[in-house]
Design a protein around this motif. Structure first.
Motif, PDB file in Angstrom:
ATOM      1  N   LEU A  68      -5.383 -28.142 -11.432  1.00  0.00           N
ATOM      2  CA  LEU A  68      -5.033 -26.801 -11.904  1.00  0.00           C
ATOM      3  C   LEU A  68      -3.877 -26.901 -12.880  1.00  0.00           C
ATOM      4  CD1 LEU A  68      -5.160 -24.799  -8.534  1.00  0.00           C
ATOM      5  CD2 LEU A  68      -6.995 -25.111 -10.222  1.00  0.00           C
ATOM      6  N   ASP A  69      -4.064 -26.343 -14.063  1.00  0.00           N
ATOM      7  CA  ASP A  69      -3.015 -26.389 -15.100  1.00  0.00           C
ATOM      8  C   ASP A  69      -2.472 -27.805 -15.281  1.00  0.00           C
ATOM      9  OD1 ASP A  69      -3.256 -23.756 -15.813  1.00  0.00           O
ATOM     10  OD2 ASP A  69      -1.627 -23.058 -14.527  1.00  0.00           O
ATOM     11  N   ASN A  70      -3.396 -28.761 -15.326  1.00  0.00           N
ATOM     12  CA  ASN A  70      -3.078 -30.170 -15.589  1.00  0.00           C
ATOM     13  C   ASN A  70      -2.346 -30.861 -14.442  1.00  0.00           C
ATOM     14  OD1 ASN A  70      -3.420 -32.350 -17.457  1.00  0.00           O
ATOM     15  ND2 ASN A  70      -1.236 -32.262 -17.920  1.00  0.00           N
ATOM     16  N   ALA A  71      -2.272 -30.237 -13.260  1.00  0.00           N
ATOM     17  CA  ALA A  71      -1.622 -30.852 -12.096  1.00  0.00           C
ATOM     18  C   ALA A  71      -2.665 -31.104 -11.012  1.00  0.00           C
ATOM     19  CB  ALA A  71      -0.515 -29.953 -11.562  1.00  0.00           C
ATOM     20  N   ILE A  72      -2.731 -32.340 -10.522  1.00  0.00           N
ATOM     21  CA  ILE A  72      -3.684 -32.701  -9.490  1.00  0.00           C
ATOM     22  C   ILE A  72      -3.338 -31.959  -8.193  1.00  0.00           C
ATOM     23  CG2 ILE A  72      -4.535 -34.585  -8.040  1.00  0.00           C
ATOM     24  CD1 ILE A  72      -3.976 -36.451 -10.467  1.00  0.00           C
ATOM     25  N   GLN A  73      -4.328 -31.258  -7.635  1.00  0.00           N
ATOM     26  CA  GLN A  73      -4.138 -30.523  -6.386  1.00  0.00           C
ATOM     27  C   GLN A  73      -4.652 -31.308  -5.183  1.00  0.00           C
ATOM     28  OE1 GLN A  73      -2.460 -27.435  -6.593  1.00  0.00           O
ATOM     29  NE2 GLN A  73      -2.280 -28.250  -8.672  1.00  0.00           N
ATOM     30  N   CYS A  74      -5.781 -31.954  -5.338  1.00  0.00           N
ATOM     31  CA  CYS A  74      -6.357 -32.692  -4.227  1.00  0.00           C
ATOM     32  C   CYS A  74      -7.449 -33.609  -4.752  1.00  0.00           C
ATOM     33  CB  CYS A  74      -6.943 -31.750  -3.177  1.00  0.00           C
ATOM     34  SG  CYS A  74      -8.112 -30.543  -3.831  1.00  0.00           S
ATOM     35  N   SER A  75      -7.635 -34.716  -4.060  1.00  0.00           N
ATOM     36  CA  SER A  75      -8.723 -35.623  -4.401  1.00  0.00           C
ATOM     37  C   SER A  75      -9.488 -35.977  -3.139  1.00  0.00           C
ATOM     38  CB  SER A  75      -8.199 -36.894  -5.080  1.00  0.00           C
ATOM     39  OG  SER A  75      -7.785 -37.844  -4.113  1.00  0.00           O
ATOM     40  N   GLU A  76     -10.731 -36.334  -3.331  1.00  0.00           N
ATOM     41  CA  GLU A  76     -11.627 -36.618  -2.215  1.00  0.00           C
ATOM     42  C   GLU A  76     -11.098 -37.741  -1.329  1.00  0.00           C
ATOM     43  OE1 GLU A  76     -16.459 -37.346  -1.700  1.00  0.00           O
ATOM     44  OE2 GLU A  76     -15.538 -37.275  -3.688  1.00  0.00           O
ATOM     45  N   ARG A  77     -10.414 -38.696  -1.905  1.00  0.00           N
ATOM     46  CA  ARG A  77      -9.979 -39.857  -1.136  1.00  0.00           C
ATOM     47  C   ARG A  77      -8.767 -39.580  -0.252  1.00  0.00           C
ATOM     48  NH1 ARG A  77      -9.165 -46.143  -3.045  1.00  0.00           N
ATOM     49  NH2 ARG A  77      -8.477 -46.886  -1.020  1.00  0.00           N
ATOM     50  N   ASP A  78      -7.820 -38.740  -0.725  1.00  0.00           N
ATOM     51  CA  ASP A  78      -6.563 -38.613   0.026  1.00  0.00           C
ATOM     52  C   ASP A  78      -6.214 -37.195   0.471  1.00  0.00           C
ATOM     53  OD1 ASP A  78      -5.679 -37.350  -2.284  1.00  0.00           O
ATOM     54  OD2 ASP A  78      -4.325 -38.951  -2.896  1.00  0.00           O
ATOM     55  N   GLU A  79      -7.082 -36.205   0.197  1.00  0.00           N
ATOM     56  CA  GLU A  79      -6.705 -34.815   0.482  1.00  0.00           C
ATOM     57  C   GLU A  79      -6.405 -34.578   1.954  1.00  0.00           C
ATOM     58  OE1 GLU A  79      -8.672 -32.677   2.336  1.00  0.00           O
ATOM     59  OE2 GLU A  79     -10.498 -33.857   2.495  1.00  0.00           O
ATOM     60  N   PHE A  80      -7.058 -35.301   2.846  1.00  0.00           N
ATOM     61  CA  PHE A  80      -6.888 -35.044   4.275  1.00  0.00           C
ATOM     62  C   PHE A  80      -5.460 -35.287   4.746  1.00  0.00           C
ATOM     63  CE2 PHE A  80      -8.165 -39.472   3.852  1.00  0.00           C
ATOM     64  CZ  PHE A  80      -7.335 -40.149   4.733  1.00  0.00           C
ATOM     65  N   SER A  81      -4.736 -36.191   4.087  1.00  0.00           N
ATOM     66  CA  SER A  81      -3.365 -36.464   4.521  1.00  0.00           C
ATOM     67  C   SER A  81      -2.494 -35.229   4.335  1.00  0.00           C
ATOM     68  CB  SER A  81      -2.783 -37.665   3.769  1.00  0.00           C
ATOM     69  OG  SER A  81      -2.765 -37.440   2.372  1.00  0.00           O
ATOM     70  N   TYR A  82      -2.622 -34.577   3.201  1.00  0.00           N
ATOM     71  CA  TYR A  82      -1.856 -33.346   2.944  1.00  0.00           C
ATOM     72  C   TYR A  82      -2.364 -32.191   3.804  1.00  0.00           C
ATOM     73  CZ  TYR A  82      -0.370 -29.102   0.524  1.00  0.00           C
ATOM     74  OH  TYR A  82       0.133 -27.854   0.229  1.00  0.00           O
ATOM     75  N   GLN A  83      -3.663 -31.983   3.856  1.00  0.00           N
ATOM     76  CA  GLN A  83      -4.218 -30.832   4.569  1.00  0.00           C
ATOM     77  C   GLN A  83      -3.909 -30.893   6.066  1.00  0.00           C
ATOM     78  OE1 GLN A  83      -5.211 -28.698   2.543  1.00  0.00           O
ATOM     79  NE2 GLN A  83      -5.980 -29.797   0.758  1.00  0.00           N
ATOM     80  N   GLU A  84      -4.031 -32.065   6.648  1.00  0.00           N
ATOM     81  CA  GLU A  84      -3.753 -32.194   8.074  1.00  0.00           C
ATOM     82  C   GLU A  84      -2.276 -31.960   8.378  1.00  0.00           C
ATOM     83  OE1 GLU A  84      -5.268 -35.850   9.694  1.00  0.00           O
ATOM     84  OE2 GLU A  84      -7.272 -35.546   8.841  1.00  0.00           O
ATOM     85  N   MET A  85      -1.398 -32.475   7.528  1.00  0.00           N
ATOM     86  CA  MET A  85       0.031 -32.353   7.810  1.00  0.00           C
ATOM     87  C   MET A  85       0.544 -30.931   7.602  1.00  0.00           C
ATOM     88  SD  MET A  85       1.166 -35.232   8.974  1.00  0.00           S
ATOM     89  CE  MET A  85       2.899 -35.558   8.582  1.00  0.00           C
ATOM     90  N   ILE A  86       0.143 -30.272   6.517  1.00  0.00           N
ATOM     91  CA  ILE A  86       0.641 -28.913   6.284  1.00  0.00           C
ATOM     92  C   ILE A  86       0.116 -27.944   7.342  1.00  0.00           C
ATOM     93  CG2 ILE A  86      -1.186 -28.027   4.759  1.00  0.00           C
ATOM     94  CD1 ILE A  86       1.111 -26.870   3.013  1.00  0.00           C
ATOM     95  N   THR A  87      -0.953 -28.329   8.025  1.00  0.00           N
ATOM     96  CA  THR A  87      -1.555 -27.479   9.050  1.00  0.00           C
ATOM     97  C   THR A  87      -1.041 -27.806  10.446  1.00  0.00           C
ATOM     98  OG1 THR A  87      -3.557 -27.354   7.698  1.00  0.00           O
ATOM     99  CG2 THR A  87      -3.739 -26.666   9.994  1.00  0.00           C
TER     100      THR A  87
END
Length: 309
Positions: A68-87
């Motif tokens: 989004l606006d040239n900033a990576i938000q999430c990728s298939e390989r590593d998104e779970f690390s962020y999603q699991e922790m923020i939740t």
């Protein structure tokens, strides 16, 4: 939309080096002084919504990636690390999290995790950009499957206004925002945190995306100070996400309950439960370790660098 990475239209819109020789380059930090590049196999989608530029590409190493606006938000390989922790950092710090609000998170990742939690009965998602939801459902189904949960209520609109209109309604509020620019600016300002305090039930807990302490420590000090002026317990955690600047992302956690100890989760999943919930990054030990802060970070934020159980 199956555009080649060398497409002139994408090349022109993202700048001279954005797709040089089949590579996408994000200028990383808010100041644009750090770059991360990934080799691109294919551009899957590119369009400007009412609020921001939306790009989905397939990279060679990280798979499908939302930008989004040239900033990576999430990728298939590593998104779970962020999603699991923020939740699960906030959910497992609450004794009985039944009603959850997520502001932002239009990719569906935080919803996917929140609806897994055994105690959670309802999740409300408020996302300002309906196009992000639509694109994620089509191109990021591994994240967007959370939208299929019967626990979910979806609202498209301004999260700041949404929070203002709900008093003492939620046990946990998660702000899964992009960087503080464009539509997300207000999510990093004091009035928003004041509204969160009002929207939380007594004893409620909240967690906000906390940027990188390698690049944004001064801004995080300001956010932590704002939260300290409003909540009796405030803390900061960290996890590893290779596609974010510096490979690290932070989480600001704050509670209305003066007895909250974010550093020792009240809900501790067994190995069997972790497997049952399909968790790959989060564990009780990872939860505790996330609060073991480097000394320079702890001193700057006015927090303890030790984790005492």
């Amino acid at each position: 939309m199956g555009t080649s990475p060398k497409s002139d239209s994408v090349f022109d819109q993202f700048g001279m080096d954005a797709f040089k020789k089949g590579w996408f380059t994000e200028t990383g930090t808010l100041n644009g002084d750090q770059a991360l590049s990934m080799e691109v196999e294919k551009v899957l989608y590119h369009e400007k919504s009412k609020y921001q530029d939306i790009l989905v590409l397939k990279s060679k190493r990280f798979g499908r990636t939302l930008i989004l606006d040239n900033a990576i938000q999430c990728s298939e390989r590593d998104e779970f690390s962020y999603q699991e922790m923020i939740t699960f950092l906030p959910l497992n710090s609450h004794p009985d999290p039944k009603k959850v609000l997520i502001i932002g998170g239009g990719d569906g990742g935080a919803v996917r995790e929140a609806v897994k939690h055994p105690s959670v009965e309802s999740v409300t998602l408020c996302e300002i950009d309906e196009k992000v939801i639509e694109v994620s459902k089509k191109f990021l189904p591994f994240m967007a499957k959370g939208f299929e949960s019967p626990k979910l209520s979806l609202h498209v609109g301004d999260g700041i206004e949404f929070v203002k209109n709900h008093r003492e309604e939620f046990d946990v509020i998660i702000t899964d925002s992009s960087d503080p620019k464009g539509p997300a600016v207000g999510l990093f300002q004091k009035p928003y945190y004041e509204s969160i305090k009002q929207a939380l039930k007594p004893g409620g807990i909240a967690c906000s995306q906390g940027e990188s302490f390698w690049f944004d420590l001064g801004m995080m000090r300001e956010i932590v100070d704002i939260c300290k002026s409003l909540f009796p317990v405030v803390d900061y955690a960290s996890s590893y996400v290779p596609t974010y600047p510096g490979g690290q992302i932070g989480y600001v956690l704050y509670s209305k309950n003066p007895e909250t100890n974010f550093r020792n989760p009240l809900i501790k999943f067994t190995l069997n439960k972790l497997k049952e919930l399909n968790l790959r990054y989060y564990t009780p030990d990872v939860h505790r370790a996330a609060f073991a802060l480097p000394l320079f970070v702890a001193e700057e934020l006015g927090l303890d660098w030790r984790v005492n159980f």
